[in-house]
Design a protein around this motif. Sequence first.
Motif, mmCIF file in Angstrom:
data_model
loop_
_atom_site.group_PDB
_atom_site.id
_atom_site.type_symbol
_atom_site.label_atom_id
_atom_site.label_comp_id
_atom_site.label_asym_id
_atom_site.label_seq_id
_atom_site.Cartn_x
_atom_site.Cartn_y
_atom_site.Cartn_z
ATOM 1 N N THR A 1 24.790 39.041 54.199
ATOM 2 C CA THR A 1 24.501 39.755 52.955
ATOM 3 C C THR A 1 23.668 40.993 53.233
ATOM 4 O O THR A 1 23.911 42.062 52.675
ATOM 5 N N TRP A 2 22.690 40.854 54.126
ATOM 6 C CA TRP A 2 21.837 41.987 54.518
ATOM 7 C C TRP A 2 22.702 43.107 55.110
ATOM 8 O O TRP A 2 22.532 44.278 54.791
ATOM 9 N N GLN A 3 23.645 42.754 55.956
ATOM 10 C CA GLN A 3 24.545 43.738 56.564
ATOM 11 C C GLN A 3 25.503 44.316 55.522
ATOM 12 O O GLN A 3 25.817 45.502 55.538
ATOM 13 N N LEU A 4 25.958 43.451 54.618
ATOM 14 C CA LEU A 4 26.900 43.883 53.593
ATOM 15 C C LEU A 4 26.281 44.923 52.656
ATOM 16 O O LEU A 4 26.962 45.849 52.203
ATOM 17 N N ILE B 1 24.085 47.370 53.346
ATOM 18 C CA ILE B 1 24.143 48.723 53.927
ATOM 19 C C ILE B 1 25.583 49.192 54.086
ATOM 20 O O ILE B 1 25.900 50.358 53.831
ATOM 21 N N ASN B 2 26.480 48.281 54.471
ATOM 22 C CA ASN B 2 27.886 48.662 54.634
ATOM 23 C C ASN B 2 28.501 49.098 53.311
ATOM 24 O O ASN B 2 29.193 50.119 53.239
ATOM 25 N N THR B 3 28.243 48.351 52.263
ATOM 26 C CA THR B 3 28.793 48.691 50.950
ATOM 27 C C THR B 3 28.195 49.993 50.434
ATOM 28 O O THR B 3 28.920 50.876 49.953
ATOM 29 N N GLY B 4 26.885 50.116 50.547
ATOM 30 C CA GLY B 4 26.224 51.334 50.079
ATOM 31 C C GLY B 4 26.715 52.585 50.784
ATOM 32 O O GLY B 4 27.046 53.590 50.138
ATOM 33 N N THR B 5 26.791 52.516 52.106
ATOM 34 C CA THR B 5 27.235 53.703 52.847
ATOM 35 C C THR B 5 28.712 54.003 52.604
ATOM 36 O O THR B 5 29.117 55.163 52.551
ATOM 37 N N THR B 6 29.512 52.965 52.430
ATOM 38 C CA THR B 6 30.938 53.180 52.160
ATOM 39 C C THR B 6 31.140 53.877 50.817
ATOM 40 O O THR B 6 31.917 54.837 50.719
ATOM 41 N N ILE B 7 30.437 53.423 49.804
ATOM 42 C CA ILE B 7 30.570 54.036 48.476
ATOM 43 C C ILE B 7 30.093 55.482 48.502
ATOM 44 O O ILE B 7 30.777 56.385 47.991
ATOM 45 N N ILE B 8 28.946 55.727 49.112
ATOM 46 C CA ILE B 8 28.414 57.093 49.178
ATOM 47 C C ILE B 8 29.343 58.002 49.978
ATOM 48 O O ILE B 8 29.637 59.121 49.564
ATOM 49 N N THR B 9 29.839 57.499 51.100
ATOM 50 C CA THR B 9 30.767 58.290 51.919
ATOM 51 C C THR B 9 32.034 58.611 51.146
ATOM 52 O O THR B 9 32.522 59.755 51.176
ATOM 53 N N PHE B 10 32.574 57.612 50.459
ATOM 54 C CA PHE B 10 33.798 57.806 49.664
ATOM 55 C C PHE B 10 33.609 58.917 48.638
ATOM 56 O O PHE B 10 34.432 59.821 48.514
ATOM 57 N N LEU B 11 32.510 58.872 47.901
ATOM 58 C CA LEU B 11 32.259 59.896 46.878
ATOM 59 C C LEU B 11 31.976 61.263 47.497
ATOM 60 O O LEU B 11 32.433 62.289 46.982
ATOM 61 N N MET B 12 31.237 61.282 48.597
ATOM 62 C CA MET B 12 30.886 62.557 49.233
ATOM 63 C C MET B 12 32.107 63.270 49.805
ATOM 64 O O MET B 12 32.148 64.498 49.830
ATOM 65 N N VAL B 13 33.094 62.512 50.262
ATOM 66 C CA VAL B 13 34.320 63.141 50.783
ATOM 67 C C VAL B 13 34.940 64.037 49.712
ATOM 68 O O VAL B 13 35.351 65.167 49.987
ATOM 69 N N PHE B 14 34.974 63.560 48.479
ATOM 70 C CA PHE B 14 35.567 64.352 47.402
ATOM 71 C C PHE B 14 34.704 65.559 47.044
ATOM 72 O O PHE B 14 35.228 66.638 46.773
ATOM 73 N N ALA C 1 16.694 48.492 58.071
ATOM 74 C CA ALA C 1 16.506 47.914 59.412
ATOM 75 C C ALA C 1 15.228 47.076 59.476
ATOM 76 O O ALA C 1 15.203 46.002 60.084
ATOM 77 N N ALA C 2 14.173 47.562 58.854
ATOM 78 C CA ALA C 2 12.891 46.845 58.882
ATOM 79 C C ALA C 2 12.969 45.528 58.115
ATOM 80 O O ALA C 2 12.231 44.581 58.433
ATOM 81 N N THR C 3 13.851 45.442 57.123
ATOM 82 C CA THR C 3 13.969 44.197 56.353
ATOM 83 C C THR C 3 14.895 43.187 57.013
ATOM 84 O O THR C 3 15.041 42.069 56.509
ATOM 85 N N GLY C 4 15.481 43.551 58.133
ATOM 86 C CA GLY C 4 16.370 42.632 58.852
ATOM 87 C C GLY C 4 15.731 41.287 59.146
ATOM 88 O O GLY C 4 16.306 40.237 58.816
ATOM 89 N N PRO C 5 14.532 41.263 59.751
ATOM 90 C CA PRO C 5 13.903 39.954 60.028
ATOM 91 C C PRO C 5 13.609 39.172 58.752
ATOM 92 O O PRO C 5 13.709 37.940 58.737
ATOM 93 N N LEU C 6 13.256 39.871 57.677
ATOM 94 C CA LEU C 6 12.951 39.198 56.418
ATOM 95 C C LEU C 6 14.169 38.443 55.877
ATOM 96 O O LEU C 6 14.048 37.356 55.330
ATOM 97 N N PHE C 7 15.342 39.039 56.052
ATOM 98 C CA PHE C 7 16.575 38.422 55.569
ATOM 99 C C PHE C 7 17.338 37.716 56.687
ATOM 100 O O PHE C 7 18.495 37.344 56.507
ATOM 101 N N HIS C 8 16.692 37.545 57.845
ATOM 102 C CA HIS C 8 17.269 36.848 59.006
ATOM 103 C C HIS C 8 18.589 37.487 59.447
ATOM 104 O O HIS C 8 19.502 36.777 59.873
#
Length: 160
Positions: free
Chosen positions: A58-61, A63-76, A47-54
């Motif tokens: 890509t900035w949103q992608l 966190i979305n990709t990271g959380t999706t992968i972690i969530t997918f693995l954690m479900v199992f 969140a703090a790097t949001g202004p740095l990356f405007h």
Amino acid sequence: MTPTQAFQEITSTHKGTFFQRMAQAITQWSGSSWAFGLALATVLVWAATGPLFHYSETWQLVINTGTTIITFLMVFLIQRAQNKDSLVLHLKLNELIAATKGASNRLINAQDFTEEEIAMLHEFYCLLAEKAKQDNDLGQTHTVEEAEENHAEKLQKHRA
């Protein structure tokens, strides 16, 4: 081989596969305060790097990709832990049923019954609960068969 011998053999020779040990360690760690702190810190840094990356796509992608992968693995991992906990609970209940005099051994491995069999047993235990409500002794317990016999005896006494 008796259950005790099987248990001793398993515990003395089986330390678990690499995957089992890794999954157990990750499961324990992911439920810790440190894991929550790391996840919170990651979100705050992102969140703090949001202004740095405007606030770019890509900035949103990231966190979305990271959380999706972690969530997918954690479900199992969560499902694996639940399956193990459920099986252990069933084993403990099976041991109690097997060791308790007067308990119905038909309930050992009840988790393997069909839905129809479970519904039928549920009806029996509802009947048993109703008959127990009719008893004045709250501490008295019965098997289904004993409850049927006791109820029949009570009916005969009341009719006589």
